[in-house]
Write a protein that holds these residues in place. Structure first.
Motif, PDB file in Angstrom:
ATOM      1  N   ARG A   9      -4.275   4.603  23.225  1.00 37.80           N
ATOM      2  CA  ARG A   9      -4.641   5.792  22.446  1.00 37.80           C
ATOM      3  C   ARG A   9      -3.494   6.788  22.383  1.00 37.80           C
ATOM      4  NH1 ARG A   9     -10.804   6.894  24.736  1.00 37.80           N
ATOM      5  NH2 ARG A   9     -11.793   5.117  23.655  1.00 37.80           N
ATOM      6  N   ALA A  10      -2.683   6.796  23.403  1.00 32.73           N
ATOM      7  CA  ALA A  10      -1.551   7.722  23.407  1.00 32.73           C
ATOM      8  C   ALA A  10      -0.426   7.263  22.503  1.00 32.73           C
ATOM      9  CB  ALA A  10      -1.030   7.893  24.841  1.00 32.73           C
ATOM     10  N   GLN A  11      -0.372   5.939  22.165  1.00 37.44           N
ATOM     11  CA  GLN A  11       0.693   5.442  21.312  1.00 37.44           C
ATOM     12  C   GLN A  11       0.376   5.735  19.851  1.00 37.44           C
ATOM     13  OE1 GLN A  11       3.478   4.190  22.617  1.00 37.44           O
ATOM     14  NE2 GLN A  11       2.521   4.713  24.582  1.00 37.44           N
ATOM     15  N   PRO A  12       1.407   5.961  18.983  1.00 32.79           N
ATOM     16  CA  PRO A  12       1.164   6.153  17.545  1.00 32.79           C
ATOM     17  C   PRO A  12       0.685   4.876  16.894  1.00 32.79           C
ATOM     18  CG  PRO A  12       3.513   6.020  18.006  1.00 32.79           C
ATOM     19  CD  PRO A  12       2.824   6.085  19.348  1.00 32.79           C
ATOM     20  N   ASP A  13      -0.132   5.023  15.845  1.00 29.25           N
ATOM     21  CA  ASP A  13      -0.690   3.881  15.124  1.00 29.25           C
ATOM     22  C   ASP A  13       0.422   3.165  14.372  1.00 29.25           C
ATOM     23  OD1 ASP A  13      -2.229   2.046  13.927  1.00 29.25           O
ATOM     24  OD2 ASP A  13      -3.405   3.430  12.695  1.00 29.25           O
ATOM     25  N   ALA A  14       0.544   1.863  14.608  1.00 27.88           N
ATOM     26  CA  ALA A  14       1.612   1.114  13.949  1.00 27.88           C
ATOM     27  C   ALA A  14       1.405   1.051  12.444  1.00 27.88           C
ATOM     28  CB  ALA A  14       1.679  -0.302  14.532  1.00 27.88           C
ATOM     29  N   ASP A  15       0.131   0.956  11.995  1.00 29.13           N
ATOM     30  CA  ASP A  15      -0.133   0.911  10.561  1.00 29.13           C
ATOM     31  C   ASP A  15       0.181   2.232   9.893  1.00 29.13           C
ATOM     32  OD1 ASP A  15      -0.966  -1.671  10.889  1.00 29.13           O
ATOM     33  OD2 ASP A  15      -3.080  -1.115  11.136  1.00 29.13           O
ATOM     34  N   ALA A  16       0.016   3.341  10.643  1.00 31.46           N
ATOM     35  CA  ALA A  16       0.291   4.640  10.043  1.00 31.46           C
ATOM     36  C   ALA A  16       1.779   4.853   9.815  1.00 31.46           C
ATOM     37  CB  ALA A  16      -0.261   5.751  10.939  1.00 31.46           C
ATOM     38  N   LEU A  17       2.633   4.133  10.592  1.00 30.75           N
ATOM     39  CA  LEU A  17       4.068   4.282  10.408  1.00 30.75           C
ATOM     40  C   LEU A  17       4.570   3.567   9.169  1.00 30.75           C
ATOM     41  CD1 LEU A  17       5.217   3.762  14.097  1.00 30.75           C
ATOM     42  CD2 LEU A  17       4.835   5.915  12.893  1.00 30.75           C
ATOM     43  N   VAL A  18       3.791   2.571   8.630  1.00 27.65           N
ATOM     44  CA  VAL A  18       4.195   1.821   7.435  1.00 27.65           C
ATOM     45  C   VAL A  18       3.676   2.550   6.209  1.00 27.65           C
ATOM     46  CG1 VAL A  18       4.048  -0.379   6.252  1.00 27.65           C
ATOM     47  CG2 VAL A  18       4.112  -0.305   8.757  1.00 27.65           C
ATOM     48  N   PRO A  19       4.519   2.958   5.288  1.00 28.83           N
ATOM     49  CA  PRO A  19       4.044   3.665   4.107  1.00 28.83           C
ATOM     50  C   PRO A  19       3.179   2.760   3.245  1.00 28.83           C
ATOM     51  CG  PRO A  19       6.360   3.064   3.869  1.00 28.83           C
ATOM     52  CD  PRO A  19       5.976   2.762   5.275  1.00 28.83           C
ATOM     53  N   PRO A  20       2.109   3.266   2.660  1.00 27.66           N
ATOM     54  CA  PRO A  20       1.250   2.436   1.822  1.00 27.66           C
ATOM     55  C   PRO A  20       1.995   1.945   0.591  1.00 27.66           C
ATOM     56  CG  PRO A  20       0.688   4.766   1.591  1.00 27.66           C
ATOM     57  CD  PRO A  20       1.674   4.676   2.714  1.00 27.66           C
ATOM     58  N   GLN A  21       1.670   0.707   0.201  1.00 30.58           N
ATOM     59  CA  GLN A  21       2.325   0.108  -0.950  1.00 30.58           C
ATOM     60  C   GLN A  21       1.846   0.778  -2.237  1.00 30.58           C
ATOM     61  OE1 GLN A  21       1.606  -4.036  -1.333  1.00 30.58           O
ATOM     62  NE2 GLN A  21       3.119  -4.341  -2.950  1.00 30.58           N
ATOM     63  N   GLN A  22       2.788   1.088  -3.117  1.00 28.88           N
ATOM     64  CA  GLN A  22       2.425   1.721  -4.378  1.00 28.88           C
ATOM     65  C   GLN A  22       1.720   0.718  -5.276  1.00 28.88           C
ATOM     66  OE1 GLN A  22       6.362   3.032  -5.621  1.00 28.88           O
ATOM     67  NE2 GLN A  22       5.783   5.151  -5.301  1.00 28.88           N
ATOM     68  N   PRO A  23       0.648   1.119  -5.921  1.00 31.98           N
ATOM     69  CA  PRO A  23       0.000   0.199  -6.854  1.00 31.98           C
ATOM     70  C   PRO A  23       0.891  -0.082  -8.055  1.00 31.98           C
ATOM     71  CG  PRO A  23      -0.993   2.382  -6.977  1.00 31.98           C
ATOM     72  CD  PRO A  23      -0.053   2.409  -5.810  1.00 31.98           C
ATOM     73  N   CYS A  24       0.747  -1.258  -8.588  1.00 31.55           N
ATOM     74  CA  CYS A  24       1.542  -1.697  -9.742  1.00 31.55           C
ATOM     75  C   CYS A  24       0.651  -1.687 -10.976  1.00 31.55           C
ATOM     76  CB  CYS A  24       2.109  -3.087  -9.485  1.00 31.55           C
ATOM     77  SG  CYS A  24       3.306  -3.634 -10.733  1.00 31.55           S
ATOM     78  N   LEU A  25       1.162  -1.156 -12.064  1.00 32.76           N
ATOM     79  CA  LEU A  25       0.374  -0.948 -13.280  1.00 32.76           C
ATOM     80  C   LEU A  25       0.735  -2.006 -14.315  1.00 32.76           C
ATOM     81  CD1 LEU A  25      -1.704   1.033 -14.464  1.00 32.76           C
ATOM     82  CD2 LEU A  25       0.192   2.356 -15.389  1.00 32.76           C
ATOM     83  N   LEU A  26      -0.287  -2.611 -14.905  1.00 29.11           N
ATOM     84  CA  LEU A  26      -0.114  -3.564 -15.999  1.00 29.11           C
ATOM     85  C   LEU A  26      -0.991  -3.117 -17.158  1.00 29.11           C
ATOM     86  CD1 LEU A  26       0.337  -7.327 -15.929  1.00 29.11           C
ATOM     87  CD2 LEU A  26      -1.513  -6.439 -17.344  1.00 29.11           C
ATOM     88  N   LEU A  27      -0.376  -2.888 -18.321  1.00 24.09           N
ATOM     89  CA  LEU A  27      -1.059  -2.342 -19.486  1.00 24.09           C
ATOM     90  C   LEU A  27      -0.926  -3.288 -20.676  1.00 24.09           C
ATOM     91  CD1 LEU A  27       0.389   1.286 -19.289  1.00 24.09           C
ATOM     92  CD2 LEU A  27      -1.794   0.524 -18.375  1.00 24.09           C
ATOM     93  N   GLY A  28      -1.899  -3.219 -21.555  1.00 26.25           N
ATOM     94  CA  GLY A  28      -1.767  -3.872 -22.843  1.00 26.25           C
ATOM     95  C   GLY A  28      -1.010  -2.975 -23.816  1.00 26.25           C
ATOM     96  N   LEU A  29      -0.266  -3.577 -24.727  1.00 26.12           N
ATOM     97  CA  LEU A  29       0.521  -2.789 -25.681  1.00 26.12           C
ATOM     98  C   LEU A  29      -0.347  -2.315 -26.843  1.00 26.12           C
ATOM     99  CD1 LEU A  29       3.215  -1.654 -26.667  1.00 26.12           C
ATOM    100  CD2 LEU A  29       3.676  -3.884 -27.721  1.00 26.12           C
TER     101      LEU A  29
END
Length: 407
Positions: A61-81
């Motif tokens: 509990r005293a250690q920092p969360d390893a997942d919190a140190l990894v920045p969340p992946q940005q979502p990728c956008l796919l659009l129709g023209l």
């Protein structure tokens, strides 16, 4: 000797023999002092393990969360023209012009069709029939060749198609249906009428539907139709000089630009279309100029270049069917994220979204229907209950809310 033995000793010896001959397992004879010492050792071991477990839990509990140190992946956008980014009637105009170029004799009958024989509605032109005549006369002096009723009907049929080259077939079908209606009425069949938009839509691509039937009857080829439409689109664009702002959904373009600029989505924005590469590139470049016109300080992306140092548009063109578009999306997911995690798909094709939702390898992609595009209300109403993964975006506000992660 036996006689001298006591009866008690004899009974003891007899009992030992019987126990030796008894095959049943005998209960072990334990020392109660030994049992007490073993229980004490076990209790001491449990207490030591409990203390170590509490110490380990406190350390974790005293250690920092390893997942919190990894920045969340940005979502990728796919659009129709077409429909999502581009609007307007340029596709219908190019399709009608291509039909006139491929079949001049059959299409020449379109100029003599009356509105009662064309199968059009008054609501399409603001409940004023004069707009059909006024629109034809105003377009007659421009680069477009085709009556207004035909352009309006082909535009209404855009939601029927998976690819724009199918509009060329629909343009000739509308003319032949109107000509046949005129011939039947001349024979005295007053109830004759052409096929409506809904009837064409319901029988267009179901199995061996109207699309395949017309290709066989008129000996057409998909690539030939796509090439003819590309040539006419380029001709019309050259005659106009550039596409006007009304042919783009500027609110959607601005929302995409702001999302990339602020880091809400990945800097690579994928665009899928059935157009050829040249036409799609010109459309995206024109979209950038249209966005710069309303935001002079904006640095807008071209089809493959910089967007303030970012990747910008990533074009996936020449995709003529819903399956081909789904294959392209799956290829992007294989590179970007396994299972489509973090992919935001926005398109106005119900058929394309249906194929995507049926693929397990795209199970984590978020699918959205662009309600401002070329959406068929009848097709969406029929498939809506079977597509729980598809979320409908009604307008630009809901699209912006989705990008911000509030939906």
């Amino acid at each position: 000797v036996d006689a001298q033995r006591s009866p008690r000793l004899k009974r003891r010896e007899l009992g030992l023999e019987l126990r030796w001959l008894d095959p049943r397992p005998q209960r072990p004879q334990h020392n109660r002092w030994a049992l007490g010492s073993e229980a004490a050792l076990a209790a001491a071991a449990c207490r030591r393990w409990s203390r170590r477990r509490r110490d380990l839990t406190s350390w974790r509990r005293a250690q920092p969360d390893a997942d919190a140190l990894v920045p969340p992946q940005q979502p990728c956008l796919l659009l129709g023209l077409d429909g999502v980014l581009c609007g307007g009637a340029q596709g219908a105009e190019a399709a009608v012009a291509a039909a006139f170029a491929l079949w001049p004799e059959a299409m020449d009958a379109a100029w003599g069709i009356e509105l009662g024989e064309a199968g059009v509605r008054q609501s399409w032109v603001g409940y004023d029939w004069r707009n059909y005549v006024d629109g034809t006369s105003s377009r007659g002096s421009g680069p477009t060749s085709g009556p207004e009723w035909l352009l309006q009907k082909v535009q209404r049929l855009r939601s029927t198609c998976d690819a724009e080259w199918e509009l060329v077939l629909l343009a000739r079908l509308c003319v032949e249906e109107a000509a046949a209606c005129r011939a039947r009425r001349a024979e005295g069949r007053s109830g004759a009428r052409p096929l409506t938009v809904g009837e064409i839509e319901s029988s267009w691509a179901d199995g061996f539907g109207l699309r395949e039937t017309l290709l066989t009857r008129w000996q057409g080829d998909r690539h030939e139709l796509a090439t003819a439409m590309s040539v006419e689109r380029e001709r019309l664009g050259s005659a106009r000089g550039s596409q006007d702002q009304s042919s783009f959904h500027l609110g959607i373009l601005k929302a995409v630009h702001d999302a990339v600029k602020t880091g809400l989505v990945n800097e690579s924005v994928y665009v899928v279309t059935s157009r050829d590469q040249s036409s799609a590139v010109m459309a995206l470049q024109a979209a950038g100029r249209a966005l710069e016109a309303i935001e002079p300080q904006a640095t807008c992306p071209d089809h493959n270049g910089s967007w303030a140092g970012k990747d910008g548009w990533q074009l996936l063109c020449g995709l003529g069917t819903a399956e081909e578009k789904a294959d392209a999306l799956q290829a992007v997911c294989d590179i970007r994220a396994e299972g489509g995690e973090g992919m935001l798909v926005v398109d106005d094709s119900v058929a394309f979204l249906k194929v995507c939702s049926s693929r397990l390898r795209l199970g984590m992609a978020r699918l959205h229907l662009a309600g401002w595009g070329h959406v068929s209300p009848g097709q969406w109403a029929a498939e809506r209950a079977h597509l729980p993964r598809v979320c409908e975006l009604a307008d630009e506000t809901s699209f912006s809310r989705m990008l911000r992660g509030n939906r």
